[in-house]
Design an enzyme around this catalytic site. Structure first.
Site, PDB file in Angstrom:
ATOM      1  N   ASN A   1       4.262  -4.370  -2.925  1.00  0.00           N
ATOM      2  CA  ASN A   1       4.207  -3.135  -3.712  1.00  0.00           C
ATOM      3  C   ASN A   1       4.116  -1.981  -2.733  1.00  0.00           C
ATOM      4  OD1 ASN A   1       4.105  -4.206  -6.440  1.00  0.00           O
ATOM      5  ND2 ASN A   1       2.178  -5.097  -5.797  1.00  0.00           N
TER       6      ASN A   1
ATOM      7  N   SER B   1      -5.518 -15.061   1.215  1.00  0.00           N
ATOM      8  CA  SER B   1      -4.379 -14.200   1.524  1.00  0.00           C
ATOM      9  C   SER B   1      -3.866 -14.537   2.917  1.00  0.00           C
ATOM     10  CB  SER B   1      -4.822 -12.740   1.453  1.00  0.00           C
ATOM     11  OG  SER B   1      -5.237 -12.450   0.135  1.00  0.00           O
ATOM     12  N   LEU B   2      -2.693 -15.123   2.990  1.00  0.00           N
ATOM     13  CA  LEU B   2      -2.183 -15.624   4.271  1.00  0.00           C
ATOM     14  C   LEU B   2      -1.176 -14.656   4.893  1.00  0.00           C
ATOM     15  CD1 LEU B   2      -2.754 -18.085   5.988  1.00  0.00           C
ATOM     16  CD2 LEU B   2      -0.918 -19.293   4.803  1.00  0.00           C
TER      17      LEU B   2
ATOM     18  N   CYS C   1      -1.977  -2.534   2.500  1.00  0.00           N
ATOM     19  CA  CYS C   1      -2.786  -2.427   1.282  1.00  0.00           C
ATOM     20  C   CYS C   1      -3.376  -1.022   1.154  1.00  0.00           C
ATOM     21  CB  CYS C   1      -3.905  -3.462   1.326  1.00  0.00           C
ATOM     22  SG  CYS C   1      -5.111  -3.306  -0.011  1.00  0.00           S
TER      23      CYS C   1
ATOM     24  N   CYS D   1      -6.112  -4.157   6.091  1.00  0.00           N
ATOM     25  CA  CYS D   1      -4.779  -4.778   6.038  1.00  0.00           C
ATOM     26  C   CYS D   1      -3.769  -3.635   5.933  1.00  0.00           C
ATOM     27  CB  CYS D   1      -4.666  -5.727   4.844  1.00  0.00           C
ATOM     28  SG  CYS D   1      -5.869  -7.080   4.946  1.00  0.00           S
TER      29      CYS D   1
ATOM     30  N   GLU E   1     -11.496   0.860  -9.363  1.00  0.00           N
ATOM     31  CA  GLU E   1     -10.529   0.550 -10.417  1.00  0.00           C
ATOM     32  C   GLU E   1     -10.616  -0.898 -10.864  1.00  0.00           C
ATOM     33  OE1 GLU E   1      -7.145   3.903  -9.727  1.00  0.00           O
ATOM     34  OE2 GLU E   1      -6.704   1.921  -8.958  1.00  0.00           O
TER      35      GLU E   1
ATOM     36  N   CYS F   1      -0.964  -5.282  -7.407  1.00  0.00           N
ATOM     37  CA  CYS F   1      -1.756  -5.673  -6.235  1.00  0.00           C
ATOM     38  C   CYS F   1      -1.614  -4.673  -5.104  1.00  0.00           C
ATOM     39  CB  CYS F   1      -1.278  -7.003  -5.689  1.00  0.00           C
ATOM     40  SG  CYS F   1      -1.943  -8.376  -6.561  1.00  0.00           S
TER      41      CYS F   1
ATOM     42  N   GLY G   1     -11.430  -4.139  -2.390  1.00  0.00           N
ATOM     43  CA  GLY G   1     -12.519  -4.743  -1.633  1.00  0.00           C
ATOM     44  C   GLY G   1     -12.280  -6.180  -1.219  1.00  0.00           C
ATOM     45  N   GLU G   2     -13.129  -6.641  -0.306  1.00  0.00           N
ATOM     46  CA  GLU G   2     -13.093  -8.027   0.157  1.00  0.00           C
ATOM     47  C   GLU G   2     -14.341  -8.714  -0.395  1.00  0.00           C
ATOM     48  OE1 GLU G   2     -11.315 -10.423   1.519  1.00  0.00           O
ATOM     49  OE2 GLU G   2     -13.144 -11.629   1.475  1.00  0.00           O
TER      50      GLU G   2
ATOM     51  N   CYS H   1      -8.940  -8.042 -13.517  1.00  0.00           N
ATOM     52  CA  CYS H   1      -8.943  -7.989 -12.059  1.00  0.00           C
ATOM     53  C   CYS H   1     -10.009  -6.984 -11.642  1.00  0.00           C
ATOM     54  CB  CYS H   1      -7.545  -7.554 -11.600  1.00  0.00           C
ATOM     55  SG  CYS H   1      -7.388  -7.282  -9.838  1.00  0.00           S
TER      56      CYS H   1
ATOM     57  N   CYS I   1     -12.541  -0.692   1.288  1.00  0.00           N
ATOM     58  CA  CYS I   1     -12.506  -1.987   1.962  1.00  0.00           C
ATOM     59  C   CYS I   1     -12.449  -1.753   3.462  1.00  0.00           C
ATOM     60  CB  CYS I   1     -11.267  -2.779   1.532  1.00  0.00           C
ATOM     61  SG  CYS I   1     -11.213  -4.467   2.179  1.00  0.00           S
TER      62      CYS I   1
HETATM   63  N1  SAH Z   1      -9.561  -8.727  -0.132  1.00  0.00           N
HETATM   64  C1  SAH Z   1      -9.028  -9.755  -1.011  1.00  0.00           C
HETATM   65  C2  SAH Z   1      -8.552  -9.181  -2.331  1.00  0.00           C
HETATM   66  C3  SAH Z   1      -7.462  -8.188  -2.105  1.00  0.00           C
HETATM   67  S1  SAH Z   1      -6.228  -7.838  -3.334  1.00  0.00           S
HETATM   68  C4  SAH Z   1      -7.858 -10.440  -0.320  1.00  0.00           C
HETATM   69  O1  SAH Z   1      -7.404  -9.946   0.687  1.00  0.00           O
HETATM   70  O2  SAH Z   1      -7.436 -11.495  -0.798  1.00  0.00           O
HETATM   71  C5  SAH Z   1      -5.427  -9.296  -3.764  1.00  0.00           C
HETATM   72  C6  SAH Z   1      -4.095  -9.566  -3.089  1.00  0.00           C
HETATM   73  O3  SAH Z   1      -3.191  -8.476  -3.116  1.00  0.00           O
HETATM   74  C7  SAH Z   1      -4.263  -9.955  -1.635  1.00  0.00           C
HETATM   75  O4  SAH Z   1      -3.516 -11.109  -1.387  1.00  0.00           O
HETATM   76  C8  SAH Z   1      -3.650  -8.766  -0.936  1.00  0.00           C
HETATM   77  O5  SAH Z   1      -3.206  -9.090   0.348  1.00  0.00           O
HETATM   78  C9  SAH Z   1      -2.536  -8.399  -1.872  1.00  0.00           C
HETATM   79  N2  SAH Z   1      -1.996  -7.069  -1.617  1.00  0.00           N
HETATM   80  C10 SAH Z   1      -2.647  -6.007  -1.107  1.00  0.00           C
HETATM   81  N3  SAH Z   1      -1.820  -4.958  -0.981  1.00  0.00           N
HETATM   82  C11 SAH Z   1      -0.611  -5.362  -1.428  1.00  0.00           C
HETATM   83  C12 SAH Z   1       0.650  -4.726  -1.566  1.00  0.00           C
HETATM   84  N4  SAH Z   1       0.814  -3.463  -1.239  1.00  0.00           N
HETATM   85  N5  SAH Z   1       1.677  -5.449  -2.059  1.00  0.00           N
HETATM   86  C13 SAH Z   1       1.502  -6.730  -2.416  1.00  0.00           C
HETATM   87  N6  SAH Z   1       0.339  -7.385  -2.312  1.00  0.00           N
HETATM   88  C14 SAH Z   1      -0.719  -6.712  -1.828  1.00  0.00           C
END
Ligand code: SAH
Length: 347
Positions: free
Chosen positions: A294, A214-215, A121, A118, A94, A337, A161-162, A107, A114
């Site tokens: 989300n 992403s912290l 996600c 996490c 997507e 996201c 993806g990462e 985006c 992935c």
């Molecule tokens: N792998 C990369 C890109 C991922 S998507 C990364 O981890 O940064 C981009 C952002 O969306 C990341 O910060 C991810 O943690 C966040 N994200 C993923 N799932 C989410 C959710 N359900 N709600 C809010 N943010 C989310």
């Protein structure tokens, strides 16, 4: 840049010239085609200065790598989500287009699925299918551009993806978007879950792309429960690597923080994060982007009440750490996201 494959998103002018010469076309056609497809980013069918027969031959000779399956547009018309099937497998990926009056942002996905897992996600819950190649990444931008009246000037690697787990293809796509499509490196943002060696590699690249990390938690105990990769690359190491990028590129790094009700949004989390990032030596200081969670099918957490998120932001600011709260665009079409592909597959 290899240039071996002649495809529609990145037609290299040399091989294109050879191809057109085989068809008995004049040399200037190659430049004409490249100007249309790459500089103007127009669809092939719209290049009506080309003879129809040439367009038909090109359509076959320059294959597309993505087939559009569905396109959903938000009720305000400003966000669109594309579901593609890759021609190679097919895998499903997507892309999200976010329109703005002056510029648009796309985006992109860097992998089908992935491996980072996490917990909150949607993509992480599904596992890794495969890496995308550079052309498949660039093509997402070009195809989204076809749907945007505004010029796409920003690309964020925040889809499925990462990106740093697929470094070479991602970097080739960065070079293509910068070199061929004329995008500014600082308008290309790579978002990573914290692959420290990949972050260090970014610091050594000549193009100063923007980094987002992403912290999601101020300490390893909590972070490792949300982000399994934390056990391999703990916070201190990730912050060190990010400071290298900030120094090398002379640019501020953004830290993303998915805010989850009663999980990582208590006052003490805010204070701990403020203490941690106030001390971070990165050039330009740390900026935190708070993303209210989300909802996804495989995770029970919820987004906090907006007042809690605002209070969390205030705590960070009290430490001199910049904080913004992300507006959730595209929630009505599951394009926010971490939601990508969740409801994409017809069951
Ligand atoms: N792998 C990369 C890109 C991922 S998507 C990364 O981890 O940064 C981009 C952002 O969306 C990341 O910060 C991810 O943690 C966040 N994200 C993923 N799932 C989410 C959710 N359900 N709600 C809010 N943010 C989310």
């Amino acid at each position: 840049m290899t240039g071996e494959r002649l495809t529609r998103s990145t037609p290299d002018v040399g091989p294109l010239r050879d191809l057109l010469a085989e068809w008995g076309e004049p040399a200037y056609r190659a430049t004409q085609v490249r100007d249309g497809l790459v500089v103007r980013r127009a669809p092939l069918a719209s290049l009506t200065t080309l003879p129809r027969t040439v367009r038909e031959l090109l359509a076959e000779a320059l294959p597309e790598t993505l087939v559009e399956v569905t396109r959903q547009t938000s009720t305000d018309g400003l966000t669109a989500k594309f579901l593609w099937r890759t021609v190679r497998d097919p895998a499903e990926i997507e892309t999200v287009l976010m329109r703005n009056p002056s510029r648009s942002t796309v985006c992109v996905s860097s992998q089908a699925g992935c491996a980072m897992a996490c917990t909150f996600c949607a993509t992480g819950q599904a596992g890794l299918e495969r890496h995308l190649d550079a052309v498949e990444i660039v093509e997402q931008v070009v195809r989204a551009q076809h749907a945007s009246p505004e010029r796409v000037s920003n690309v964020v690697y925040m889809g499925m993806g990462e990106p740093l787990a697929n470094y070479d293809a991602v970097w080739e796509s960065v070079e293509r978007l910068h070199g061929d499509y004329g995008m500014s490196a600082r308008h290309l943002t790579i978002s990573t879950v914290g692959v420290a060696p990949g972050i260090r590699r970014l610091a050594r690249e000549a193009l100063p792309v923007t980094l987002a990390v992403s912290l999601h938690a101020p300490d390893d105990e909590l972070r490792s429960r949300l982000v399994p990769l934390d056990r391999r690359y703990p916070i201190a190491e990730v912050l060190d690597a990010a400071a290298e990028v900030a120094g090398a590129h002379g640019r501020r790094v953004t830290f993303e923080y998915a805010v989850i009700d009663r999980v990582n949004d208590d006052l003490e989390h805010g204070h701990a994060l403020g203490v941690l990032l106030r001390a971070w030596p990165g050039v330009g200081g740390a900026h935190v982007n708070l993303i209210p969670l989300n909802p996804t099918a495989g995770f029970a957490g919820r987004a906090p009440d907006p007042r809690r998120v605002r209070r969390f932001a205030d705590v960070l600011r009290a430490y001199g750490v910049g904080a913004t709260i992300r507006r959730n665009r595209g929630v009505d079409i599951d394009a926010a996201c971490g939601q990508l592909r969740e409801r994409a597959r017809p069951s």
